[in-house]
Design an enzyme around this catalytic site. Structure first.
Site, PDB file in Angstrom:
ATOM      1  CB  SER A   1       8.298  -3.005  -8.292  1.00 19.76           C
ATOM      2  OG  SER A   1       9.083  -3.237  -7.132  1.00 19.76           O
TER       3      SER A   1
ATOM      4  CG  ASP B   1       7.213   1.951  -2.804  1.00 22.19           C
ATOM      5  OD1 ASP B   1       7.711   3.058  -2.531  1.00 22.19           O
ATOM      6  OD2 ASP B   1       7.581   1.250  -3.773  1.00 22.19           O
TER       7      ASP B   1
ATOM      8  CD  GLU C   1      11.811   4.486 -11.248  1.00 24.94           C
ATOM      9  OE1 GLU C   1      11.333   4.543 -10.096  1.00 24.94           O
ATOM     10  OE2 GLU C   1      11.467   3.643 -12.094  1.00 24.94           O
TER      11      GLU C   1
HETATM   12  O1  KIV Z   1       8.679  -0.116  -6.345  1.00 25.25           O
HETATM   13  C1  KIV Z   1       9.894  -0.161  -6.553  1.00 25.25           C
HETATM   14  O2  KIV Z   1      10.498  -1.217  -6.750  1.00 25.25           O
HETATM   15  C2  KIV Z   1      10.626   1.101  -6.568  1.00 25.25           C
HETATM   16  C3  KIV Z   1      12.041   1.068  -7.041  1.00 25.25           C
HETATM   17  C4  KIV Z   1      12.078   0.925  -8.502  1.00 25.25           C
HETATM   18  C5  KIV Z   1      12.810   2.234  -6.575  1.00 25.25           C
HETATM   19  O3  KIV Z   1      10.085   2.109  -6.239  1.00 25.25           O
END
Ligand code: KIV
Length: 271
Positions: free
Chosen positions: A52, A90, A189
């Site tokens: 994100s 991520d 999610e």
């Molecule tokens: O990238 C992110 O912030 C996420 C969250 C929304 C879980 O994957």
């Protein structure tokens, strides 16, 4: 994870114990040193360096454009600010879906170059081989099911997922598969609360919800959303704990006013 640190670090084992005793797990995103330091000092269990960052840090519409190098930059900044929380990063779009060798290389780069503690990957059975290889290299993996933003062009919308029986069944099967493979937790999610409850009760590893109701084992939000830095995004599931957008704009407006009217700096603020 320094063995010399006096603060007791959150580990994947501790998260498992928390689920066991019914203690909810707190998780929030951070993308830079200063924010990560505050989030950690407040006592967060997990800090997610989410892709994100592509939206809230870089201003892209989706999470797709962010690169592995950019994620490593954000993650290493966060790690330098964290003493206690487990830092999860991520794997960005395109860094693991292609083949499992590339997935392993990407995960190893994140761990080596940022000092983070785990990676997160979107998907279930489709990414099985990559999950297995990363786990076999000793890298803890967090899954991510339900609305998976890296697949936004497949879904075509950010609406609630798994309302239909077939998709709900696949989600349950995927959660069980990820548990079986050895993932330490899964983000759920934007799925119905009842489904999140059933999955959380059927799987022994912690389920962390976002827009998945109150029954998951923990909750995660994007820090810019919950602090009200990002005013435009207001889905039903979001609770705003501050209105930093207004506070920051007012403070900056006051600074501009003081510069323009010659009242900053004053004599005490000069050498
Ligand atoms: O990238 C992110 O912030 C996420 C969250 C929304 C879980 O994957």
């Amino acid at each position: 994870m320094s063995i010399h640190s006096e603060i007791k670090r959150i580990t994947t084992h501790i998260l498992q114990e928390m689920k066991g005793r019914g203690e909810k797990i707190s998780m929030l995103t951070a993308y830079d040193f200063s924010m990560a330091r505050m989030v950690d000092a407040a006592g967060m269990d997990i800090i997610l360096v989410g892709d994100s960052a592509s939206n809230v840090m870089a201003g892209h519409e989706t999470t797709l454009p962010i690169t592995l190098d950019q994620m490593i930059y954000h993650a290493s900044s966060v790690v330098r600010g964290v003493k206690r929380a487990l830092v999860v990063v991520d794997l960005p779009f395109g860094s693991y879906q292609g083949n499992s060798s590339e997935a392993l290389r990407s995960a190893i780069r994140i761990m080596k170059e940022s000092g983070a503690h785990a990676v997160k990957m979107e998907g279930g059975s489709e990414i099985r081989e990559s999950v297995v290889r990363i786990l076999s290299a000793g890298v803890p993996v967090m899954g991510h099911l339900g609305l998976t933003p890296q697949s936004i062009y497949k879904f075509g919308t950010y609406a609630v997922r798994a309302r239909e029986e077939a998709e709900a069944k696949k989600l349950m099967d995927d959660a069980k598969l990820l548990e079986e493979l050895g993932c330490f937790a899964i983000v759920l999610e934007k799925i119905p609360a009842a489904l999140a409850k059933t999955v959380s009760e059927s799987v022994t590893i912690p389920m962390i919800g976002i827009g998945a109701g109150p029954h998951a084992d923990g909750q995660v939000l994007v820090v810019h959303d919950m602090l009200g830095i990002n005013k435009e995004f207001s889905p039903k599931f979001l609770r705003r704990y501050a209105d930093l957008n207004t506070i920051i704009e007012e403070a900056i407006g006051n600074y501009i006013r003081d510069v323009k009217n010659h009242s900053f700096p004053n004599e005490k603020e000069a050498y």
